[in-house]
Design a protein around this motif. Structure first.
Motif, PDB file in Angstrom:
ATOM      1  N   GLU A   1       0.830  -1.211   0.000  1.00 44.20           N
ATOM      2  CA  GLU A   1       0.000   0.000   0.000  1.00 44.20           C
ATOM      3  C   GLU A   1       0.862   1.258   0.000  1.00 44.20           C
ATOM      4  O   GLU A   1       0.583   2.204  -0.743  1.00 44.20           O
ATOM      5  N   ASN A   2       1.922   1.274   0.796  1.00 43.15           N
ATOM      6  CA  ASN A   2       2.796   2.449   0.830  1.00 43.15           C
ATOM      7  C   ASN A   2       3.574   2.618  -0.470  1.00 43.15           C
ATOM      8  O   ASN A   2       3.822   3.733  -0.901  1.00 43.15           O
ATOM      9  N   SER A   3       3.968   1.521  -1.091  1.00 37.99           N
ATOM     10  CA  SER A   3       4.695   1.654  -2.353  1.00 37.99           C
ATOM     11  C   SER A   3       3.763   2.085  -3.485  1.00 37.99           C
ATOM     12  O   SER A   3       4.192   2.711  -4.439  1.00 37.99           O
ATOM     13  N   MET A   4       2.478   1.744  -3.402  1.00 36.41           N
ATOM     14  CA  MET A   4       1.516   2.131  -4.437  1.00 36.41           C
ATOM     15  C   MET A   4       1.112   3.606  -4.331  1.00 36.41           C
ATOM     16  O   MET A   4       0.600   4.170  -5.285  1.00 36.41           O
ATOM     17  N   LYS A   5       1.340   4.236  -3.186  1.00 34.08           N
ATOM     18  CA  LYS A   5       0.982   5.645  -3.037  1.00 34.08           C
ATOM     19  C   LYS A   5       1.829   6.547  -3.914  1.00 34.08           C
ATOM     20  O   LYS A   5       1.448   7.657  -4.232  1.00 34.08           O
ATOM     21  N   ARG A   6       2.995   6.037  -4.328  1.00 35.94           N
ATOM     22  CA  ARG A   6       3.855   6.837  -5.206  1.00 35.94           C
ATOM     23  C   ARG A   6       3.313   6.938  -6.615  1.00 35.94           C
ATOM     24  O   ARG A   6       3.706   7.790  -7.379  1.00 35.94           O
ATOM     25  N   TYR A   7       2.454   6.003  -6.987  1.00 35.27           N
ATOM     26  CA  TYR A   7       1.929   5.992  -8.358  1.00 35.27           C
ATOM     27  C   TYR A   7       0.667   6.752  -8.376  1.00 35.27           C
ATOM     28  O   TYR A   7      -0.153   7.099  -8.651  1.00 35.27           O
TER      29      TYR A   7
END
Length: 137
Positions: A131-137
Motif C-alpha cells: 500500500e505504501n509503495s503504491m501511493k507513489r503511483y
C-alpha cells in the motif's frame, strides 16, 4: 482529524483482510510443502492450464495497455508470461493446500491458531508495504 468510528472501521477492515490473507498463506505454504514432499498435485493439468491461459491473457492486456512507448510493447507477452506463471504457481499451491486440509484435516487448534496468527501478521506487513509503495503511483 479522523473520527473514532472511522478508526474502528479501518481496524476491522485491516483485521479481516489480514486474517483472510493469513489463511490463504497457510494453505499456500501447506500446498507447497505437500508438492515438495510428494511431487504430486491434486489438480488436473487442464485446470492448471486454464488458470495460466486466463491469467496470461489478462496480464498481457493490462501490461500492453499500461505501456507508454511503442517500442516497449512487444515485451508485454514476456510480462504476461511471468505474471501468469507466478499466479498459476500460487493458485496450484493454495488449491493443493486446501485439498490436503480436506483429505487429512487441519492441525490441532492451538497449532492452527499459532500458524494463522503469525501468517496474519506477515500478511498485514506485506499489505502495508504494498500500500505504501503504491501511493507513489
Amino acid at each position: 482529524m479522523i473520527s473514532g468510528s472511522e478508526v474502528l472501521r479501518r481496524v476491522y477492515i485491516s483485521l479481516a483482510i489480514s486474517f483472510i490473507f493469513g489463511l490463504i498463506l497457510y494453505f499456500m505454504l501447506t500446498g507447497l510443502y505437500s508438492i515438495a514432499t510428494t511431487m504430486k498435485t491434486f489438480l488436473n493439468i487442464s485446470y492448471i492450464l486454464l488458470v495460466f491461459a486466463v491469467t496470461f491473457v489478462t496480464a498481457s492486456v493490462i501490461i500492453e495497455h499500461r505501456s507508454m512507448s511503442e517500442s516497449g510493447r512487444p515485451y508485454y507477452l514476456i510480462g504476461g508470461f511471468v505474471v501468469a506463471s507466478i499466479v498459476t504457481f500460487l493458485f496450484v499451491c493454495a488449491s493443493n493446500g486446501v485439498m490436503m486440509a480436506v483429505k487429512s484435516g487441519l492441525p490441532p487448534v492451538e497449532e492452527f491458531l499459532l500458524y494463522i496468527s503469525v501468517l496474519s501478521a506477515v500478511a498485514f506487513t506485506i499489505l502495508k508495504l504494498i500500500e505504501n509503495s503504491m501511493k507513489r503511483y
